[in-house]
Design a protein around this motif. Structure first.
Motif, PDB file in Angstrom:
ATOM      1  N   ILE A 173     -12.157   5.967   5.179  1.00 26.42           N
ATOM      2  CA  ILE A 173     -11.410   7.136   4.712  1.00 26.42           C
ATOM      3  C   ILE A 173     -10.762   7.820   5.912  1.00 26.42           C
ATOM      4  O   ILE A 173     -11.280   7.775   7.030  1.00 26.42           O
ATOM      5  N   ASP A 174      -9.606   8.401   5.654  1.00 29.34           N
ATOM      6  CA  ASP A 174      -8.921   9.244   6.623  1.00 29.34           C
ATOM      7  C   ASP A 174      -9.560  10.627   6.570  1.00 29.34           C
ATOM      8  O   ASP A 174      -9.667  11.215   5.500  1.00 29.34           O
ATOM      9  N   ALA A 211      -6.180   3.835   6.767  1.00 25.72           N
ATOM     10  CA  ALA A 211      -7.528   3.998   6.216  1.00 25.72           C
ATOM     11  C   ALA A 211      -7.820   2.986   5.107  1.00 25.72           C
ATOM     12  O   ALA A 211      -8.968   2.821   4.704  1.00 25.72           O
ATOM     13  N   MET A 212      -6.801   2.307   4.595  1.00 27.84           N
ATOM     14  CA  MET A 212      -7.009   1.201   3.656  1.00 27.84           C
ATOM     15  C   MET A 212      -7.168  -0.128   4.394  1.00 27.84           C
ATOM     16  O   MET A 212      -7.324  -1.176   3.769  1.00 27.84           O
ATOM     17  N   VAL A 244       0.863  -1.177   0.000  1.00 32.10           N
ATOM     18  CA  VAL A 244       0.000   0.000   0.000  1.00 32.10           C
ATOM     19  C   VAL A 244       0.900   1.228   0.000  1.00 32.10           C
ATOM     20  O   VAL A 244       1.896   1.265   0.733  1.00 32.10           O
ATOM     21  N   ALA A 245       0.577   2.239  -0.822  1.00 36.14           N
ATOM     22  CA  ALA A 245       1.450   3.408  -0.936  1.00 36.14           C
ATOM     23  C   ALA A 245       0.639   4.680  -1.101  1.00 36.14           C
ATOM     24  O   ALA A 245      -0.317   4.709  -1.876  1.00 36.14           O
ATOM     25  N   SER A 246       1.048   5.717  -0.367  1.00 31.70           N
ATOM     26  CA  SER A 246       0.357   7.006  -0.427  1.00 31.70           C
ATOM     27  C   SER A 246       1.369   8.120  -0.241  1.00 31.70           C
ATOM     28  O   SER A 246       2.367   7.942   0.460  1.00 31.70           O
ATOM     29  N   ASP A 272      -3.304   7.653   6.114  1.00 31.78           N
ATOM     30  CA  ASP A 272      -3.782   7.231   4.791  1.00 31.78           C
ATOM     31  C   ASP A 272      -3.631   5.728   4.609  1.00 31.78           C
ATOM     32  O   ASP A 272      -4.470   5.083   3.976  1.00 31.78           O
ATOM     33  N   VAL A 273      -2.554   5.179   5.147  1.00 29.63           N
ATOM     34  CA  VAL A 273      -2.326   3.737   5.017  1.00 29.63           C
ATOM     35  C   VAL A 273      -3.305   2.944   5.877  1.00 29.63           C
ATOM     36  O   VAL A 273      -3.895   1.964   5.412  1.00 29.63           O
ATOM     37  N   LEU A 288      -1.130  -5.054   3.910  1.00 31.23           N
ATOM     38  CA  LEU A 288      -2.544  -5.391   4.099  1.00 31.23           C
ATOM     39  C   LEU A 288      -2.733  -6.698   4.867  1.00 31.23           C
ATOM     40  O   LEU A 288      -3.880  -7.068   5.165  1.00 31.23           O
ATOM     41  N   LEU A 337       4.289   3.560   3.166  1.00 37.94           N
ATOM     42  CA  LEU A 337       4.043   2.213   2.639  1.00 37.94           C
ATOM     43  C   LEU A 337       3.393   1.367   3.723  1.00 37.94           C
ATOM     44  O   LEU A 337       3.602   1.615   4.922  1.00 37.94           O
TER      45      LEU A 337
END
Lengths: 299, 299
Positions: free
Chosen positions: B196-197, B66-67, B30-32, B63-64, B128, B125
């Motif tokens: 969601i964040d 929130a996934m 996961v990447a944001s 953000d991470v 999951l 990063l």
């Protein structure tokens, strides 16, 4: 901008959520990040949005291939004034996408915020395909030093831009470096012991390998083919073509060390050897005092 | 700075090479990425280097989670003037490391370049752990809307700073948001349908879920416990505490939807429901015309 960014096979979840999801087939991910700041790393009158996109992607993709990995994804942060023309930002996205397409990577996410100066933050991800990462620290005495890609072209192009020239193959090389993307994983496959992306200049970047590996590196200047373009530009500007090759950055060539082998993968050529000791030297060449060892980010 | 950044178990190769290598145990990453620009997202007279590090890390780690993922690593680009005090940059690194330590993540790489304004580019990063990513698009009519973490505290803290206050729990909340890190993966485990964040404000961010999921979201205002801190600040400043809660950003709470369940994981509370239709509404509450729907990055 996201509508202009095609998504390739490694993308499991693309732009538009809190985060993207990218495949990491061998249970590891290679990751590198770089910032490009207007007025420091680029000028908008010298570089179109498209070319900046190509260039920003190239320098980050090159960091990933310098580990022996295959790039999979970019994340791109753009800080810019609200007055930035939309067409410029769209061209930036097109440039990022075009450079990524050369290696099958995708722009999977990003951020757009307001700022006075245009600043680009690019993170590249990659896949080692089961190989060990090729660091800067594995060079051994007896290894050969090898190079893939062009050197000095970007520095010569920058000098030409500074002198008022606006086109030609060297100016194009500054605007759009052409890292030898396939060469990194290919050399990793045959046992590269150390590898680096040449972004600060060959001597400076080989110095990083020499230091991390605790070895000396000796270059053979007869191995550098300066070619007619660099020689002509050096003549016009009264500069030293070999100095561009040895100290010019931003071509994003790859420099590496590898045990003595009979056949190098395509694109690689031998330029020197690894010895006991420390530092980088060029046989028979004295560095002019005016040449800095590398790029100073705060100059 | 790298000497101040402890490396945890997911780090296979840390800072100092062309790229880092991070574990991705379930073959996905996961990447944001986010940018923070001085004068737009923070002021150095309101936020210490340490607090900016905490805050920049927090918003990306959020953000991470929130996934539904567990953060593993950050990459941090810092653009700054050469005149920036070294102690400030060191404190920034300490703040990044301290926030990462809360989730077991590490700062694995970065870039430092010169610029007129301090700009921070952070990429996070995450792992999951075999679960499906929880996107914004999976909410279904009949789901309940749930919230974890504080809301309105950061907005109230910012308002207090603007009025000349320099300390107190709300100002602290602006300086150092406290995302409910464990809550994201915990809700993913029990079947969250969307998450969601909350960075732009609850109404705006739930609006993203409503739009991506093609549903309506109806909030119950009696479910928001404003608490004495927000009520006191609203009284002092003559502002509306509920408006802070509904539209204030940057607390990095998590908002989510989940099928009706008997027991929510720790930290989650019910605040509304998902229905057929579109948009976000609050029963019995009219949005004052002065309140924007969310944050405009170019204002």
């Amino acid at each position: 901008m996201t509508a202009r960014l095609p998504q390739h096979s490694a993308v499991l979840l693309g732009p538009g959520d809190d985060a993207a999801v990218v495949a990491a087939p061998d249970r590891r991910v290679v990751a590198s990040t770089d910032l490009l700041v207007e007025g420091r790393h680029f000028r908008r009158d010298w570089l179109s949005g498209y070319d900046l996109g190509r260039r920003a992607a190239a320098q980050n993709l090159a960091d990933v291939v310098a580990m022996g990995a295959v790039p999979t994804a970019l994340l791109v942060g753009l800080a810019c004034p609200g007055s930035l023309p939309l067409a410029w930002a769209e061209a930036l996205a097109d440039g990022l996408a075009a450079e990524c397409a050369l290696v099958g990577a995708s722009v999977v996410g990003g951020d757009v915020v307001g700022a006075d100066a245009v600043t680009l933050a690019v993170t590249a991800l990659g896949d080692l395909q089961g190989r060990r990462p090729v660091t800067r620290g594995g060079a051994r005495p007896g290894d050969v030093v090898v190079l893939a890609g062009r050197l000095g072209w970007s520095a010569a192009g920058l000098a030409l831009l500074g002198a008022g020239f606006r086109d030609g193959s060297l100016v194009d090389a500054f605007r759009r470096p052409e890292p030898p993307y396939a060469a990194g994983p290919a050399l990793a496959t045959v046992g590269a012991t150390a590898m680096i992306d040449v972004s600060d200049g060959l001597l400076a970047d080989l110095g990083h390998i020499a230091e991390a590996s605790r070895v000396a590196i000796v270059l053979d200047p007869t191995r550098f083919d300066l070619g007619p373009e660099l020689a002509a530009a050096a003549g016009v500007l009264g500069m030293d073509a070999l100095a561009w090759v040895l100290t010019g950055g931003e071509d994003h060539a790859l420099a590496a060390t590898v045990p003595a082998v009979d056949v190098l993968p395509p694109g690689w050529r031998r330029i020197g050897r690894v010895a006991d000791g420390a530092g980088v030297s060029v046989r028979g060449w004295q560095r002019p005092p005016s040449l800095a060892a590398g790029h100073d980010h705060f100059r």
